[in-house]
Design a protein around this motif. Structure first.
Motif, PDB file in Angstrom:
ATOM      1  N   UNK A   1       0.852  -1.188   0.000  1.00 12.88           N
ATOM      2  CA  UNK A   1       0.000   0.000   0.000  1.00 12.88           C
ATOM      3  C   UNK A   1       0.882   1.230   0.000  1.00 12.88           C
ATOM      4  N   UNK A   2       0.267   2.376  -0.206  1.00 12.98           N
ATOM      5  CA  UNK A   2       1.032   3.610  -0.133  1.00 12.98           C
ATOM      6  C   UNK A   2       1.624   3.733   1.264  1.00 12.98           C
ATOM      7  N   UNK A   3       2.892   3.992   1.303  1.00 18.81           N
ATOM      8  CA  UNK A   3       3.538   4.117   2.603  1.00 18.81           C
ATOM      9  C   UNK A   3       4.349   2.901   2.988  1.00 18.81           C
ATOM     10  N   UNK A   4       4.256   1.837   2.193  1.00 15.29           N
ATOM     11  CA  UNK A   4       5.089   0.687   2.498  1.00 15.29           C
ATOM     12  C   UNK A   4       4.360  -0.636   2.447  1.00 15.29           C
ATOM     13  N   UNK A   5       4.950  -1.614   3.138  1.00 16.75           N
ATOM     14  CA  UNK A   5       4.404  -2.966   3.210  1.00 16.75           C
ATOM     15  C   UNK A   5       3.787  -3.180   4.591  1.00 16.75           C
ATOM     16  N   UNK A   6       2.570  -3.704   4.591  1.00 18.85           N
ATOM     17  CA  UNK A   6       1.845  -3.903   5.842  1.00 18.85           C
ATOM     18  C   UNK A   6       1.673  -5.401   6.110  1.00 18.85           C
ATOM     19  N   UNK A   7       2.062  -5.871   7.300  1.00 16.42           N
ATOM     20  CA  UNK A   7       1.973  -7.308   7.603  1.00 16.42           C
ATOM     21  C   UNK A   7       0.541  -7.834   7.507  1.00 16.42           C
ATOM     22  N   UNK A   8       0.419  -9.002   6.891  1.00 18.39           N
ATOM     23  CA  UNK A   8      -0.855  -9.714   6.806  1.00 18.39           C
ATOM     24  C   UNK A   8      -0.754 -10.932   7.727  1.00 18.39           C
ATOM     25  N   UNK A   9      -1.731 -11.092   8.613  1.00 14.47           N
ATOM     26  CA  UNK A   9      -1.686 -12.171   9.591  1.00 14.47           C
ATOM     27  C   UNK A   9      -2.493 -13.380   9.127  1.00 14.47           C
ATOM     28  N   UNK A  10      -2.285 -14.513   9.801  1.00 11.77           N
ATOM     29  CA  UNK A  10      -2.939 -15.754   9.411  1.00 11.77           C
ATOM     30  C   UNK A  10      -4.444 -15.718   9.624  1.00 11.77           C
ATOM     31  N   UNK A  11      -4.948 -14.765  10.390  1.00 10.69           N
ATOM     32  CA  UNK A  11      -6.390 -14.626  10.576  1.00 10.69           C
ATOM     33  C   UNK A  11      -7.017 -13.689   9.541  1.00 10.69           C
ATOM     34  N   UNK A  12      -6.227 -13.296   8.535  1.00  9.15           N
ATOM     35  CA  UNK A  12      -6.758 -12.457   7.465  1.00  9.15           C
ATOM     36  C   UNK A  12      -6.805 -10.971   7.789  1.00  9.15           C
ATOM     37  N   UNK A  13      -6.124 -10.545   8.844  1.00  9.79           N
ATOM     38  CA  UNK A  13      -6.109  -9.138   9.218  1.00  9.79           C
ATOM     39  C   UNK A  13      -4.832  -8.468   8.707  1.00  9.79           C
ATOM     40  N   UNK A  14      -4.983  -7.209   8.292  1.00 14.20           N
ATOM     41  CA  UNK A  14      -3.844  -6.410   7.840  1.00 14.20           C
ATOM     42  C   UNK A  14      -3.537  -5.384   8.931  1.00 14.20           C
ATOM     43  N   UNK A  15      -2.299  -5.382   9.411  1.00 15.16           N
ATOM     44  CA  UNK A  15      -1.927  -4.455  10.469  1.00 15.16           C
ATOM     45  C   UNK A  15      -1.885  -3.026   9.943  1.00 15.16           C
ATOM     46  N   UNK A  16      -2.144  -2.084  10.830  1.00 16.55           N
ATOM     47  CA  UNK A  16      -2.226  -0.678  10.424  1.00 16.55           C
ATOM     48  C   UNK A  16      -0.866  -0.003  10.344  1.00 16.55           C
ATOM     49  N   UNK A  17       0.160  -0.640  10.924  1.00  7.72           N
ATOM     50  CA  UNK A  17       1.496  -0.063  10.891  1.00  7.72           C
ATOM     51  C   UNK A  17       2.363  -0.803   9.880  1.00  7.72           C
ATOM     52  N   UNK A  18       3.077  -0.076   9.004  1.00  8.00           N
ATOM     53  CA  UNK A  18       3.940  -0.748   8.021  1.00  8.00           C
ATOM     54  C   UNK A  18       5.105  -1.446   8.703  1.00  8.00           C
ATOM     55  N   UNK A  19       5.651  -2.440   8.016  1.00  6.65           N
ATOM     56  CA  UNK A  19       6.783  -3.177   8.561  1.00  6.65           C
ATOM     57  C   UNK A  19       7.994  -2.253   8.644  1.00  6.65           C
ATOM     58  N   UNK A  20       8.735  -2.364   9.718  1.00  4.53           N
ATOM     59  CA  UNK A  20       9.952  -1.566   9.875  1.00  4.53           C
ATOM     60  C   UNK A  20      11.157  -2.492   9.763  1.00  4.53           C
ATOM     61  N   UNK A  21      12.222  -2.002   9.199  1.00  6.13           N
ATOM     62  CA  UNK A  21      13.392  -2.842   9.021  1.00  6.13           C
ATOM     63  C   UNK A  21      13.244  -3.741   7.803  1.00  6.13           C
ATOM     64  N   UNK A  22      14.021  -4.792   7.772  1.00  7.09           N
ATOM     65  CA  UNK A  22      14.004  -5.714   6.634  1.00  7.09           C
ATOM     66  C   UNK A  22      12.815  -6.660   6.741  1.00  7.09           C
TER      67      UNK A  22
END
Length: 265
Positions: free
Chosen positions: A126-147
């Motif tokens: 998404x705009x702003x980076x990559x956002x973690x997707x969890x096994x329960x189908x939820x997308x976190x609101x904070x983008x991944x930091x680091x590698x």
């Protein structure tokens, strides 16, 4: 006749007194034990040992320890016995990142919170980076930091049925198959609202529908190994399974363009 031994009352009295004395001593000892136990309980409840000294958190990676503590509602300084461990577990499970939670008392007056977090299965672009997707189908609101981890990157996905089906596939597919998925584009069609295009690490593209993606992708290794690695194209597994080289599509497009040019006066 059998002679019965006759015991005089004078002989019985000392024994009766001894029995009564033993019973009285036992009662006194019991009362004293209860009394001192009550005193110890009162002293304990008034001492710092009865108050939560520290809340320890175990098993976090997606969340900080302070986030877990805040979500649980547990605080230092409250009574160990009134800390509300069951209520804290229920509050923790309200967070999308937590799969399991256990709260227990630690020695002498600590609280130990153990959580099992949801696994990360992909990243939503998404705009702003990559956002973690969890096994329960939820997308976190904070983008991944680091590698980021070596996980598939999803494009045009939102929380809902399509993402839930992909999450199920991530949980059921063998790791050796799932790890070869590089990028996935949600590409709905008129006749298939769950159509996707998946780009693999070996250079092939997979055209599929999420309704059967998990069961058909199991056979991807056996399909791809039968193809010429130098001829890339699309492996279509929507209905059956067949391969369309990119070159043939380009040649066909080129022929159509040539025909149009020849028809132009």
């Amino acid at each position: 006749m059998t002679k019965q031994k006759i015991v005089s009352i004078e002989d019985r009295i000392p024994k009766l007194k001894q029995i009564r004395k033993k019973k009285a001593n036992r009662r006194l000892l019991l009362l004293l034990s209860v009394f001192f136990a009550l005193i110890l309980i009162v002293v304990y409840l008034q001492s710092p040992l009865s108050k939560v000294k520290e809340v320890h958190v175990q098993g976090t990676s997606l969340m900080t320890k302070q986030e877990v503590i805040d979500q649980s509602g547990l605080k230092a300084g409250v009574s160990v016995w009134a800390a509300g461990k069951a209520k804290a577990e229920e509050a923790l499970l309200q967070d999308d990142r937590i799969k399991e939670a256990t709260v227990r008392a630690g020695f002498p007056n600590d609280i130990i919170v153990t959580v099992v977090e949801q696994n990360e299965i992909a990243y939503a672009a998404r705009k702003g980076g990559l956002y973690p997707v969890l096994q329960n189908g939820k997308i976190l609101s904070e983008p991944v930091s680091g590698s980021p981890l070596q996980l598939p990157i999803l494009y045009d996905f939102k929380e809902g049925k399509a993402l839930d089906l992909f999450a199920e596939a991530a949980e059921t597919l063998p790791a050796g198959v799932f790890n070869t998925i590089s990028e996935v584009y949600y590409d709905p069609k008129k006749n298939d609202a769950l159509h996707i295009k998946a780009f693999m690490t070996d250079g092939f593209e997979v055209s599929a529908t999420l309704s059967t993606f998990a069961e058909k992708m199991v056979y991807y290794p056996s399909i791809s190994t039968q193809l010429d690695p130098d001829v890339k194209g699309v492996i279509d597994i929507e209905v059956g399974s067949y391969f369309k080289p990119y070159n043939s599509e380009e040649e066909q497009a080129g022929e159509e363009e040539t025909a149009e040019e020849e028809e132009t006066p």
